[in-house]
Motif scaffolding. Structure first.
Motif, PDB file in Angstrom:
ATOM      1  N   VAL A 255     -11.424  17.062 -20.171  1.00 51.90           N
ATOM      2  CA  VAL A 255     -11.666  17.578 -18.813  1.00 51.90           C
ATOM      3  C   VAL A 255     -10.840  16.739 -17.839  1.00 51.90           C
ATOM      4  O   VAL A 255     -11.001  15.533 -17.760  1.00 51.90           O
ATOM      5  N   THR A 256      -9.932  17.398 -17.124  1.00 50.43           N
ATOM      6  CA  THR A 256      -9.027  16.635 -16.252  1.00 50.43           C
ATOM      7  C   THR A 256      -9.361  16.782 -14.772  1.00 50.43           C
ATOM      8  O   THR A 256      -8.831  16.053 -13.939  1.00 50.43           O
ATOM      9  N   GLY A 257     -10.245  17.736 -14.434  1.00 50.01           N
ATOM     10  CA  GLY A 257     -10.607  17.892 -13.035  1.00 50.01           C
ATOM     11  C   GLY A 257     -11.696  18.933 -12.900  1.00 50.01           C
ATOM     12  O   GLY A 257     -12.013  19.636 -13.861  1.00 50.01           O
ATOM     13  N   TRP A 258     -12.294  19.022 -11.746  1.00 45.24           N
ATOM     14  CA  TRP A 258     -13.318  20.047 -11.542  1.00 45.24           C
ATOM     15  C   TRP A 258     -13.444  20.372 -10.069  1.00 45.24           C
ATOM     16  O   TRP A 258     -13.055  19.581  -9.214  1.00 45.24           O
ATOM     17  N   ALA A 259     -13.958  21.575  -9.790  1.00 50.94           N
ATOM     18  CA  ALA A 259     -14.211  21.998  -8.411  1.00 50.94           C
ATOM     19  C   ALA A 259     -15.539  22.741  -8.404  1.00 50.94           C
ATOM     20  O   ALA A 259     -15.833  23.490  -9.347  1.00 50.94           O
ATOM     21  N   ALA A 260     -16.337  22.510  -7.364  1.00 52.69           N
ATOM     22  CA  ALA A 260     -17.644  23.175  -7.265  1.00 52.69           C
ATOM     23  C   ALA A 260     -17.542  24.337  -6.292  1.00 52.69           C
ATOM     24  O   ALA A 260     -16.750  24.295  -5.358  1.00 52.69           O
ATOM     25  N   ASP A 261     -18.303  25.417  -6.556  1.00 56.46           N
ATOM     26  CA  ASP A 261     -18.419  26.447  -5.515  1.00 56.46           C
ATOM     27  C   ASP A 261     -19.793  26.321  -4.860  1.00 56.46           C
ATOM     28  O   ASP A 261     -20.544  25.392  -5.167  1.00 56.46           O
ATOM     29  N   GLU A 262     -20.135  27.266  -3.966  1.00 56.95           N
ATOM     30  CA  GLU A 262     -21.386  27.113  -3.205  1.00 56.95           C
ATOM     31  C   GLU A 262     -22.610  27.536  -4.001  1.00 56.95           C
ATOM     32  O   GLU A 262     -23.731  27.310  -3.589  1.00 56.95           O
ATOM     33  N   SER A 263     -22.393  28.203  -5.169  1.00 55.96           N
ATOM     34  CA  SER A 263     -23.558  28.779  -5.851  1.00 55.96           C
ATOM     35  C   SER A 263     -23.757  28.171  -7.243  1.00 55.96           C
ATOM     36  O   SER A 263     -23.905  28.905  -8.220  1.00 55.96           O
ATOM     37  N   ALA A 264     -23.767  26.867  -7.323  1.00 60.38           N
ATOM     38  CA  ALA A 264     -24.030  26.160  -8.578  1.00 60.38           C
ATOM     39  C   ALA A 264     -23.052  26.561  -9.681  1.00 60.38           C
ATOM     40  O   ALA A 264     -23.418  26.666 -10.849  1.00 60.38           O
ATOM     41  N   GLY A 265     -21.804  26.810  -9.285  1.00 60.23           N
ATOM     42  CA  GLY A 265     -20.750  27.107 -10.254  1.00 60.23           C
ATOM     43  C   GLY A 265     -19.701  26.006 -10.204  1.00 60.23           C
ATOM     44  O   GLY A 265     -19.471  25.399  -9.144  1.00 60.23           O
ATOM     45  N   TYR A 266     -19.091  25.707 -11.362  1.00 63.55           N
ATOM     46  CA  TYR A 266     -18.085  24.645 -11.433  1.00 63.55           C
ATOM     47  C   TYR A 266     -16.892  25.173 -12.220  1.00 63.55           C
ATOM     48  O   TYR A 266     -17.072  25.767 -13.291  1.00 63.55           O
ATOM     49  N   ALA A 267     -15.699  24.982 -11.670  1.00 70.95           N
ATOM     50  CA  ALA A 267     -14.466  25.334 -12.392  1.00 70.95           C
ATOM     51  C   ALA A 267     -13.875  24.034 -12.914  1.00 70.95           C
ATOM     52  O   ALA A 267     -13.504  23.156 -12.119  1.00 70.95           O
TER      53      ALA A 267
END
Ligand code: ATP
Length: 321
Positions: A255-267
């Motif tokens: 895993v090299t990075g991550w981004a969160a959205d507003e609805s408990a989702g993570y890319a």
């Protein structure tokens, strides 16, 4: 049907075309294999139609060279090339006061087609218009006219068929019919050069696509382009946001990075989804997260296109550092 030598239907080397000071396309190079459906994408004014008209011998290139259906693109070879190819232009170019059959008879005569009657019956069957042969073209819907235009393009039994936005202005059902016809031509081994603005159409029909914006931005299979241009990623959906995502995702293998959205989702940006997913799952369980789904994110050809033509149009993920 006679096939080109060497398995290549088109070879284009550093081809350019300008009209006075205006560059229509510049330094374009690509190859299309015999039997391929090759998509040619690009924004308005990118030079797609001019490329088709140049390869179709209707315009002379300003620079560069090409081999079309096995024949060098030179003015003295125009007739021979035109015998092996057909162009279906964006506007069908039919005589609206003539019937479907009369139109096809007129063009069969113009193209000096052998055995015109059988050929016309054959192309009418191929585009499923045999029962409309007596209708005036002017009385046909846009979708049906497009099918007549395709029948016209097929009269000469082309090795290479250039389709310039064949589904422009068609409703989804009519567009699907044109797609089915293109599928049928591909099964018969016709090489298809398809310019389109419909990216889902290119993704569905084309073996490879080129993206043009005066110069060629990229050429490849849609999945290859997605992998080349975008990092692989996993999408995680939870019932509630993680209290400490840095602690959960930081340092996980692959895993090299991550981004969160507003609805408990993570890319999650990952080097290989198959390697990263088990560790991510274990980390989420250890963090007592209620997981709704973990899936591999799918980028579309549209994302690739927008990234190449207009990078500002795509959101980029944040790196976790
Ligand atoms: P669209 O998706 O809007 O059909 P396109 O990618 O097919 O666009 P072209 O029609 O090839 O683009 O046009 C490329 C450029 O060349 C444009 O700037 C256009 O104005 C110019 N052009 C095309 N034909 C001519 C012409 N006959 N004379 C002068 N300029 C031309």
């Amino acid at each position: 049907m006679v096939k080109s030598q060497g398995g290549l239907a088109l070879e284009v080397h550093n081809l350019s075309k300008r009209f006075g000071d205006r560059v229509a396309f510049s330094d374009v190079s690509f190859e299309v294999r015999v039997g391929e459906v090759f998509g040619f994408l690009g924004p308005n004014g990118a030079g797609k139609t001019t490329t088709v008209r140049t390869l179709g011998t209707l315009l002379e290139p300003t620079a560069g060279s090409a081999v079309v259906a096995g024949i060098p693109l030179r003015p003295e070879n125009g007739v021979e090339i035109r015998r092996r190819i057909a162009i279906m232009p964006e506007s069908p170019g039919l005589y609206l006061r003539l019937s479907v059959r009369e139109n096809l008879e007129f063009f069969a005569d113009l193209y000096e087609v052998d055995g015109p009657r059988e050929r016309i019956d054959g192309v009418l069957r191929a585009v499923r218009l045999a029962d409309r042969a007596g209708d005036l073209c002017g009385a046909l819907s846009k979708g049906l006219r497009q099918r007549v235009a395709l029948a016209r393009a097929l009269l000469s039994d082309p090795q290479v068929l250039f389709l310039d936005e064949p589904t422009a202005g068609l409703d989804p059902v009519a567009a699907r019919e044109v797609h089915a016809l293109i599928g049928g031509l591909r099964r018969r081994g016709v090489t298809i050069f398809l310019t389109t603005h419909r990216l889902e159409e290119a993704e569905r029909l084309c073996d490879r696509v080129a993206i043009l914006s005066t110069t060629l931005r990229t050429v490849g299979r849609p999945d290859e382009l997605r992998d080349q241009i975008f990092a692989q990623s996993l999408t995680v959906r939870l019932v509630a946001p993680l209290p400490d995502p840095v602690a959960t995702f930081g340092g996980l293998p692959g895993v090299t990075g991550w981004a969160a959205d507003e609805s408990a989702g993570y890319a999650l940006t990952v080097s290989d989804p198959a390697v990263a997913a088990p560790g991510v799952t274990r980390a989420l369980v250890a963090a007592r997260a209620d997981v709704l789904s973990i899936s591999r994110s799918q980028r579309s050809l549209e994302d690739v296109y927008l990234e190449l033509i207009d990078p500002a149009a795509i959101d980029t993920d944040h790196e976790s550092g």
